[in-house]
Each structure stands twice: as C-alpha cells, then as structure tokens.
Scaffold this motif. Structure first.
Motif, PDB file in Angstrom:
ATOM      1  N   SER A  45      -8.511 -19.764 -23.212  1.00  0.00           N
ATOM      2  CA  SER A  45      -9.056 -19.058 -24.994  1.00  0.00           C
ATOM      3  C   SER A  45      -7.269 -19.265 -25.545  1.00  0.00           C
ATOM      4  CB  SER A  45      -9.161 -17.587 -24.446  1.00  0.00           C
ATOM      5  OG  SER A  45     -10.171 -17.303 -23.745  1.00  0.00           O
TER       6      SER A  45
ATOM      7  N   SER B 257      -2.361 -16.069 -26.496  1.00  0.00           N
ATOM      8  CA  SER B 257      -2.418 -14.374 -26.227  1.00  0.00           C
ATOM      9  C   SER B 257      -1.117 -14.338 -26.556  1.00  0.00           C
ATOM     10  CB  SER B 257      -3.436 -13.674 -25.592  1.00  0.00           C
ATOM     11  OG  SER B 257      -2.775 -13.719 -24.138  1.00  0.00           O
ATOM     12  N   GLY B 258      -0.398 -14.837 -26.041  1.00  0.00           N
ATOM     13  CA  GLY B 258       1.422 -14.372 -25.700  1.00  0.00           C
ATOM     14  C   GLY B 258       2.271 -15.313 -25.317  1.00  0.00           C
TER      15      GLY B 258
ATOM     16  N   HIS C  25      -2.144 -18.317 -21.530  1.00  0.00           N
ATOM     17  CA  HIS C  25      -3.326 -18.293 -21.920  1.00  0.00           C
ATOM     18  C   HIS C  25      -4.086 -17.020 -21.070  1.00  0.00           C
ATOM     19  CE1 HIS C  25      -3.475 -21.589 -25.167  1.00  0.00           C
ATOM     20  NE2 HIS C  25      -2.018 -21.720 -24.089  1.00  0.00           N
ATOM     21  N   GLU C  26      -5.288 -17.009 -21.376  1.00  0.00           N
ATOM     22  CA  GLU C  26      -6.253 -16.097 -20.735  1.00  0.00           C
ATOM     23  C   GLU C  26      -7.671 -17.166 -19.922  1.00  0.00           C
ATOM     24  OE1 GLU C  26      -9.084 -12.992 -21.439  1.00  0.00           O
ATOM     25  OE2 GLU C  26      -7.236 -11.818 -20.967  1.00  0.00           O
TER      26      GLU C  26
ATOM     27  N   LEU D  32      -3.513 -14.886 -16.077  1.00  0.00           N
ATOM     28  CA  LEU D  32      -2.593 -15.497 -16.929  1.00  0.00           C
ATOM     29  C   LEU D  32      -2.545 -16.692 -17.031  1.00  0.00           C
ATOM     30  CD1 LEU D  32      -1.493 -11.583 -18.937  1.00  0.00           C
ATOM     31  CD2 LEU D  32      -3.356 -13.383 -19.554  1.00  0.00           C
TER      32      LEU D  32
ATOM     33  N   ASP E 194      -4.664 -25.331 -24.432  1.00  0.00           N
ATOM     34  CA  ASP E 194      -4.802 -25.102 -25.920  1.00  0.00           C
ATOM     35  C   ASP E 194      -6.279 -26.207 -26.116  1.00  0.00           C
ATOM     36  OD1 ASP E 194      -5.636 -23.749 -28.323  1.00  0.00           O
ATOM     37  OD2 ASP E 194      -3.865 -24.777 -29.449  1.00  0.00           O
TER      38      ASP E 194
END
Length: 142
Positions: free
Chosen positions: A42, A45-46, A58-59, A75, A96
């Motif tokens: 995904s 996210s952080g 990423h998850e 994660l 990504d």
C-alpha cells in the motif's frame, strides 16, 4: 552492509555512508534475507528512522511466504539509500509499486518494522507464472 554509525552531536545527526553488499543475484538475496515473501504494498503510511534518514513504511499484504515468519499484513520499511542528495529514494521508493512484489526482508529490531534487505536488491516484481529466481530449498554454504 558496512560502515554505518549514527552519532548525535547537539541538534544535528552525523553518519557514515552505508556500503551495501551486492545482492543482485536472487539466490544470494534469498540466502541473506531473514524472510522472503510475495506481497502487495500500500502507499506509505508513515516513516521510521534508518541510518539517520526517514524511511517510508508501507503496509504489505503477505500473499506467500518462502522463508521466515511474517504476519498476514506486515509493516515494512523501504530501506533508504544513504549519502544521496535530496530524497532518500533518488530513483523512487521501490515499495511504492503496483502489483505483486517479491520482497527480501531483514528482521525487525526493537520497535522497528521489517525492512527491505538493501535499497537496491530488496524488491523485485513477483514472477507471473514462471519459476522463482531462487531455490528455496537450497542450503547456503555459510
């Protein structure tokens, strides 16, 4: 990897550049990794700190595990390049990406997430229907 050190000096952090082992051979990457999976990433996210730089986290939905023990959703930090000008991913964040990914991972330490083996050799496109680029049953000479 070799030559990594992070030393806080007042408000600044200084660190040495990381010299990565060449793990472009998928069998060498498999042998070196703590876990090897096929997963779907995904968007980040952080972040987490790695080698004095912010690394995207990423998850990842884990579809298949070839080595190690990884949760169904993990994660995973995308290991950044060090000593680059500008962003930690000059060629783009390898996690990504769309589609199924073959990930070679390093086990988390303390409160850190899993991370890709190196910035260069930790992420590959998963083979569609062909054979894996490594022998999961091979025994390393190390």
């Amino acid at each position: 990897m070799s030559g990594c050190s992070v030393e806080p000096e007042g408000e600044e952090e200084t660190y040495m550049c990381v010299s990565w082992s060449d793990l472009s051979d998928p069998q060498a990457a498999f042998d070196e990794a703590d876990a090897v999976i096929i997963g779907r990433s995904s968007p980040a996210s952080g972040v987490t700190r790695m080698f004095g730089v912010d690394a995207a986290v990423h998850e990842v939905e884990v579809l298949q595990v070839f080595k190690g023990e990884v949760a169904a959703v993990a994660l995973i930090a995308s290991t950044p390049e060090t000593c680059t000008t500008g962003a930690p991913y000059p060629s783009g964040d390898p996690l990504d990406a769309q589609g199924d990914l073959l990930l070679f991972l390093t086990e988390p330490s303390d409160d850190t997430p899993w991370s890709t083996l190196t910035p260069f050799d930790g992420v590959r496109s998963a083979p569609d229907d062909g054979p894996l680029p490594f022998d999961a049953t091979a025994v390393s000479d190390e």
